[in-house]
Scaffold this motif. Structure first.
Motif, short mmCIF file in Angstrom:
data_model
loop_
_atom_site.label_atom_id
_atom_site.label_comp_id
_atom_site.label_asym_id
_atom_site.label_seq_id
_atom_site.Cartn_x
_atom_site.Cartn_y
_atom_site.Cartn_z
N VAL A 10 27.57 -25.54 -17.07
CA VAL A 10 27.49 -24.35 -16.23
C VAL A 10 28.13 -23.19 -17.00
N LEU A 11 27.38 -22.11 -17.18
CA LEU A 11 27.86 -20.95 -17.93
C LEU A 11 28.43 -19.86 -17.03
N LEU A 12 27.93 -19.79 -15.78
CA LEU A 12 28.33 -18.72 -14.88
C LEU A 12 28.21 -19.22 -13.45
N THR A 13 29.19 -18.91 -12.63
CA THR A 13 29.17 -19.27 -11.22
C THR A 13 29.30 -17.99 -10.40
N VAL A 37 14.86 -12.60 -11.18
CA VAL A 37 15.21 -11.19 -11.02
C VAL A 37 16.49 -11.14 -10.20
N TRP A 38 17.48 -10.42 -10.71
CA TRP A 38 18.80 -10.36 -10.08
C TRP A 38 19.04 -8.96 -9.53
N ALA A 39 19.68 -8.91 -8.37
CA ALA A 39 19.98 -7.61 -7.74
C ALA A 39 21.36 -7.67 -7.10
N VAL A 40 22.02 -6.53 -7.06
CA VAL A 40 23.33 -6.41 -6.41
C VAL A 40 23.30 -5.19 -5.50
N GLN A 41 23.84 -5.35 -4.31
CA GLN A 41 23.92 -4.24 -3.36
C GLN A 41 25.35 -4.20 -2.81
N ASP A 42 25.98 -3.06 -2.97
CA ASP A 42 27.35 -2.88 -2.51
C ASP A 42 27.33 -2.06 -1.22
N SER A 43 27.63 -2.71 -0.10
CA SER A 43 27.67 -2.05 1.20
C SER A 43 29.11 -1.85 1.67
N ARG A 78 41.26 0.42 4.64
CA ARG A 78 40.59 -0.79 5.14
C ARG A 78 39.20 -0.83 4.52
N TYR A 79 38.82 -1.99 4.04
CA TYR A 79 37.50 -2.16 3.45
C TYR A 79 36.66 -2.98 4.41
N THR A 80 35.45 -2.49 4.72
CA THR A 80 34.52 -3.22 5.58
C THR A 80 33.19 -3.33 4.85
N GLY A 81 32.33 -4.18 5.35
CA GLY A 81 31.02 -4.39 4.74
C GLY A 81 31.03 -5.63 3.87
N PHE A 82 30.18 -5.64 2.86
CA PHE A 82 30.07 -6.79 1.96
C PHE A 82 29.31 -6.37 0.71
N VAL A 83 29.39 -7.23 -0.30
CA VAL A 83 28.63 -7.06 -1.53
C VAL A 83 27.65 -8.22 -1.59
N THR A 84 26.36 -7.91 -1.74
CA THR A 84 25.32 -8.94 -1.75
C THR A 84 24.74 -9.07 -3.15
N ILE A 85 24.66 -10.31 -3.62
CA ILE A 85 24.00 -10.62 -4.89
C ILE A 85 22.81 -11.50 -4.54
N SER A 86 21.63 -11.12 -5.02
CA SER A 86 20.44 -11.93 -4.72
C SER A 86 19.69 -12.24 -6.00
N VAL A 87 19.01 -13.39 -5.96
CA VAL A 87 18.18 -13.81 -7.08
C VAL A 87 16.84 -14.25 -6.53
N THR A 88 15.78 -13.82 -7.21
CA THR A 88 14.43 -14.25 -6.85
C THR A 88 13.75 -14.78 -8.09
N ALA A 109 28.59 -6.24 -10.18
CA ALA A 109 27.71 -5.62 -11.17
C ALA A 109 27.85 -6.29 -12.53
N GLN A 110 29.07 -6.66 -12.88
CA GLN A 110 29.31 -7.32 -14.17
C GLN A 110 28.67 -8.70 -14.22
N VAL A 111 28.84 -9.53 -13.18
CA VAL A 111 28.26 -10.88 -13.22
C VAL A 111 26.75 -10.83 -13.11
N VAL A 112 26.18 -9.85 -12.39
CA VAL A 112 24.72 -9.72 -12.33
C VAL A 112 24.20 -9.31 -13.71
N SER A 113 24.92 -8.48 -14.41
CA SER A 113 24.53 -8.11 -15.77
C SER A 113 24.53 -9.35 -16.68
#
Length: 127
Positions: A10-13, A37-43, A78-88, A109-113
């Protein structure tokens, strides 16, 4: 989550996803890494305000001296929301939601890169 076969390490988790040199391993199976295809969304939303303890301390100490007003300078974030990483990919769609925080978006963003780089260099899947 399954383990990679043989000597494939395993190279990346990322959350419950694991990437090897040739595969993406998710809880519902393993899929070829090539062509994903990898995507990141910061909400993440940041809310800043005066904490309740500062208001109480101001009320208590303002009777003794005006220095109690300095408690109103206290700030709380206070931080609310979430960060979503998706792969298709071929037959694959998986997302991971990470908790919000001051560094969550940059880390995601770094791990998606890194994942995109691994996907670009992965050998084509053998049918």
């Amino acid at each position: 989550m399954g383990y990679p076969p043989g000597n494939e390490q395993v190279l990346l988790t990322i959350g419950d996803m694991a990437l090897t040199q040739t595969h993406v391993i998710v809880p519902h199976g393993r899929y070829p890494l090539n062509g994903t295809v990898w995507a990141v969304q910061d909400s993440t939303q940041v809310h800043e305000g005066i904490p309740p303890v500062a208001i109480v301390l101001t009320i208590i100490f303002v009777w003794f001296c005006l220095l109690g007003l300095l408690f109103l300078l206290m700030k709380q974030r206070r931080y609310t929301g979430f960060v979503t990483i998706s792969v298709t990919g071929q037959g694959l769609y998986h997302t991971v939601q990470l908790p919000p925080g001051p560094e969550s978006g940059a880390w995601a963003a770094q791990v998606v890169s890194q994942a995109r780089s691994l996907a670009a260099s992965a050998p084509p899947a053998i049918a």
